[in-house]
Design an enzyme around this catalytic site. Sequence first.
Site, mmCIF file in Angstrom:
data_model
loop_
_atom_site.group_PDB
_atom_site.id
_atom_site.type_symbol
_atom_site.label_atom_id
_atom_site.label_comp_id
_atom_site.label_asym_id
_atom_site.label_seq_id
_atom_site.Cartn_x
_atom_site.Cartn_y
_atom_site.Cartn_z
ATOM 1 N N SER A 138 -10.155 1.393 -4.763
ATOM 2 C CA SER A 138 -10.458 2.600 -4.001
ATOM 3 C C SER A 138 -11.138 3.652 -4.871
ATOM 4 O O SER A 138 -12.102 4.302 -4.454
ATOM 5 C CB SER A 138 -9.176 3.188 -3.403
ATOM 6 O OG SER A 138 -8.605 2.312 -2.464
ATOM 7 N N ASP A 153 -1.718 -1.460 2.302
ATOM 8 C CA ASP A 153 -2.356 -2.661 1.756
ATOM 9 C C ASP A 153 -1.359 -3.587 1.068
ATOM 10 O O ASP A 153 -1.672 -4.761 0.827
ATOM 11 C CB ASP A 153 -3.452 -2.268 0.758
ATOM 12 C CG ASP A 153 -4.693 -1.733 1.450
ATOM 13 O OD1 ASP A 153 -4.916 -2.076 2.626
ATOM 14 O OD2 ASP A 153 -5.433 -0.957 0.821
ATOM 15 N N LYS A 184 -7.187 -5.382 9.816
ATOM 16 C CA LYS A 184 -7.635 -5.485 8.425
ATOM 17 C C LYS A 184 -8.562 -6.697 8.303
ATOM 18 O O LYS A 184 -9.154 -7.145 9.287
ATOM 19 C CB LYS A 184 -6.420 -5.591 7.498
ATOM 20 C CG LYS A 184 -5.612 -4.301 7.393
ATOM 21 C CD LYS A 184 -6.381 -3.252 6.605
ATOM 22 C CE LYS A 184 -5.532 -2.056 6.261
ATOM 23 N NZ LYS A 184 -6.260 -1.070 5.416
ATOM 24 N N ARG A 223 -3.131 -9.183 9.863
ATOM 25 C CA ARG A 223 -2.164 -9.480 8.808
ATOM 26 C C ARG A 223 -0.750 -9.661 9.320
ATOM 27 O O ARG A 223 0.075 -10.313 8.661
ATOM 28 C CB ARG A 223 -2.220 -8.393 7.715
ATOM 29 C CG ARG A 223 -3.483 -8.503 6.869
ATOM 30 C CD ARG A 223 -3.591 -7.438 5.806
ATOM 31 N NE ARG A 223 -4.753 -7.723 4.953
ATOM 32 C CZ ARG A 223 -5.293 -6.852 4.102
ATOM 33 N NH1 ARG A 223 -4.782 -5.631 3.998
ATOM 34 N NH2 ARG A 223 -6.327 -7.199 3.371
#
Length: 443
Positions: free
Chosen positions: A28, A321, A348, A352
């Site tokens: 990020s 995440d 995502k 997930r």
Amino acid sequence: MAQPSDTRYLVSSGGTLRGRLRVPGDKSISHRSIMLAAIAEGETRISGFLEGADALATLNAFRRMGVRIDGPDGGEVRVHGVGMRGLQAPDGPLDMGNSGTSMRLLSGLLAGQAFPVTLVGDTSLSKRPMRRVTEPLARMGARIGTTEGGTAPLDLTPVAHLTGLDYVMPVASAQVKSSLLLAGLYAEGETCVTEPAPTRDHTERMLTAFGYSVRRQAAKVCLTGGGRLTGCRLTVPADISSAAFFLVGASIAPGSDLILEGVGINPTRVGVINILRAMGGDIELIDRRTAGGEPVADIRVRHARLRGIRIPVDQVPLAIDELPVLFIAAACAEGETILTGAEELRVKESDRIQVMADGLAKLGVCAEPLPDGMRIHGGALGATGAPAIDAHGDHRIAMSFAIAALRASGPVAIRDCANVETSFPGFVELAGAAGLSIQATRG
């Protein structure tokens, strides 16, 4: 060249994680360092840059818009900024590969440019929803075309000007917040974003490091357009999202004692630590310090007897995440773990929730998918046998099930793992050095 579906992992059962290691730089922060350095005035030197395909997609996009970038070389990058209005039209579409961060953040940064540009991605990225950023950007005056389903490619058309927006996000998302703030740099007046829950604040911290004024009051963050950024020196911390696999692995594998060096412990990213500690995890933060405006520490993690919990909803945005590998921790814990409030996991790189539930079922774990989370009954983990667990091209799914092998009764096979290299270069080698018996095959 091997295709994404050609890479498989075979991970032997058992093992112990020990020693010291450093995971790659934070993805990020790596994305944002290139974006802001490119539109700053003067030179920016970046250390610890993640040389994975996602971050490189951002870097290459700015090269194609006329920014001179030296490196990366061992994580060192030198960016010669062109200023707020110095970007040039690329000679064709900008390919974001598999990077949703690149596409969503660049849609904001490029919405105020004086040239048209098209953002494209791979098959997986082209299925991911983009209206969450294109619709509020349109309220600022941006013109961004999408498919009928609101997905990429994104066609950005120049507009006379953008207007600041006071936006209350319906769902917490750092990507949406960052996209709007980046557009706000080019907007007339003030742009404010109010979050329903805290999300990662790397954009705000980094803007400040580049000398741009950002104001926060409670859940609202604001900036005024028309300012300037000044080049600086940045150090990218080790990525806590990558460290999370080893935090869980050492927690569940008996005899483990591992130190992860120089990990970013930004308060908006430490959900994985908070959740593991709530489950009984033995995690110690050592030598706390600051790097590039971000809090950093070495993290020591040892094996612990984990117990199931109801994951606090306020921790979900801080661990969004890391939730796939936390599902593995839950599968190895005593009792039941319940997660709700995580509907974002459905959109995502894969769904997930469903993909993890399917994989856990192959390991003999009772995992009940919920619309916005999962209910997991911890216990013994089996082995996959045949066929292999399908990672669906999702790097975090692949690595999570690799870690699960530490507690499985037999070897775990995982297919469609090639995208791990886009997020965590060298995962197989680093995991192997720490004590995980993992082999990757391509063909």
